[in-house]
Design an enzyme around this catalytic site. Sequence first.
Site, mmCIF file in Angstrom:
data_model
loop_
_atom_site.group_PDB
_atom_site.id
_atom_site.type_symbol
_atom_site.label_atom_id
_atom_site.label_comp_id
_atom_site.label_asym_id
_atom_site.label_seq_id
_atom_site.Cartn_x
_atom_site.Cartn_y
_atom_site.Cartn_z
ATOM 1 N N THR A 1 2.868 6.637 1.233
ATOM 2 C CA THR A 1 2.705 7.130 -0.127
ATOM 3 C C THR A 1 4.029 7.496 -0.775
ATOM 4 O O THR A 1 4.283 7.147 -1.929
ATOM 5 C CB THR A 1 1.772 8.359 -0.151
ATOM 6 O OG1 THR A 1 0.502 7.992 0.421
ATOM 7 C CG2 THR A 1 1.554 8.857 -1.566
ATOM 8 N N ASN A 2 4.896 8.209 -0.054
ATOM 9 C CA ASN A 2 6.173 8.665 -0.591
ATOM 10 C C ASN A 2 7.313 8.379 0.369
ATOM 11 O O ASN A 2 7.112 8.285 1.582
ATOM 12 C CB ASN A 2 6.144 10.180 -0.855
ATOM 13 C CG ASN A 2 5.208 10.567 -1.974
ATOM 14 O OD1 ASN A 2 5.280 10.024 -3.072
ATOM 15 N ND2 ASN A 2 4.310 11.497 -1.708
ATOM 16 N N ASP B 1 12.645 9.464 5.260
ATOM 17 C CA ASP B 1 11.337 9.235 5.877
ATOM 18 C C ASP B 1 10.487 8.435 4.904
ATOM 19 O O ASP B 1 10.001 8.975 3.911
ATOM 20 C CB ASP B 1 10.676 10.574 6.213
ATOM 21 C CG ASP B 1 9.227 10.419 6.687
ATOM 22 O OD1 ASP B 1 8.905 9.346 7.241
ATOM 23 O OD2 ASP B 1 8.434 11.358 6.479
ATOM 24 N N GLY C 1 7.237 6.874 4.067
ATOM 25 C CA GLY C 1 5.826 6.848 4.415
ATOM 26 C C GLY C 1 5.048 5.898 3.533
ATOM 27 O O GLY C 1 5.601 5.242 2.639
ATOM 28 N N ASP D 1 6.725 8.297 12.249
ATOM 29 C CA ASP D 1 6.491 9.698 11.868
ATOM 30 C C ASP D 1 5.832 10.478 12.987
ATOM 31 O O ASP D 1 6.162 11.644 13.247
ATOM 32 C CB ASP D 1 5.651 9.764 10.591
ATOM 33 C CG ASP D 1 4.364 8.941 10.658
ATOM 34 O OD1 ASP D 1 4.222 8.101 11.561
ATOM 35 O OD2 ASP D 1 3.502 9.136 9.771
#
Length: 258
Positions: A10-11, A6, A8, A110
């Site tokens: 930020t991470n 996943d 995203g 997401d």
Amino acid sequence: MLLAIDAGNTNVVFALVKDREIRARWRIATDPRRTADEYAVWLHQLLALEGYDSTDIADVIIATVVPRALHNLQVLASKYFGAEAIVAGEAPAEWGVELDVVEPKTVGADRALDAIAAHALHEGDLIVIDFGTATTFDVVDFTGAYKGGIIAPGINLSLEALVTAAAKLPRIAIEAPESGSVIGRTTEDQMHIGIFWGYVAMMEGLVARMKAEIGRPVKVISTGGLAVLFDKHTEIFDAVEPDLTIQGLGLLYERTRG
């Protein structure tokens, strides 16, 4: 075993999934410039620490809201795991749920995955709150259709904007204030109150408005890293599912592979 990724804003979260159970998970800061080789060095060491190796991974599925990160993750899957990565939302892994909004193609991966997993885990109409770079509030009706929602700045993003714009304000941790008072006696206390309780009030207010508009009983599901923290300080959550997006990837993989 399935490697679910996943990516995203930020991470990037990597998780090993088998029989709908998350066996291990790791995260690394999102950087679209990170190469497949860099991911591999990092990931192979973490696999070994958990007692796994690359031969344990039979397939890879990727969801991303950072398009530039996708290519290197696909190369990681093919070069180091011998798998052609499945990309969530693209053939053959279309969502399989109705995205009942004006522009379905703009719905983040997401959010679609959260809807899939939340509907699989809970009955009825749902509001899914996902704490990420942004905090999203998504409505999933009793049929599993995604009906739309709200995008708000994430609490870390809000704090960063405040500290950056106000030169004399210090950096503080994201945590509940020590005192129950909402009248701060120091600058740091006042910041904690404004950021933390302000965010709780925002969530409670938006959820109340969404429930009133839906007009039917609604269950509120929270997910993301800060879900557990906020759950201790508000009554709005009916359930906390920390790994909802990864669970959605696992369910989408099952559906795709039949």
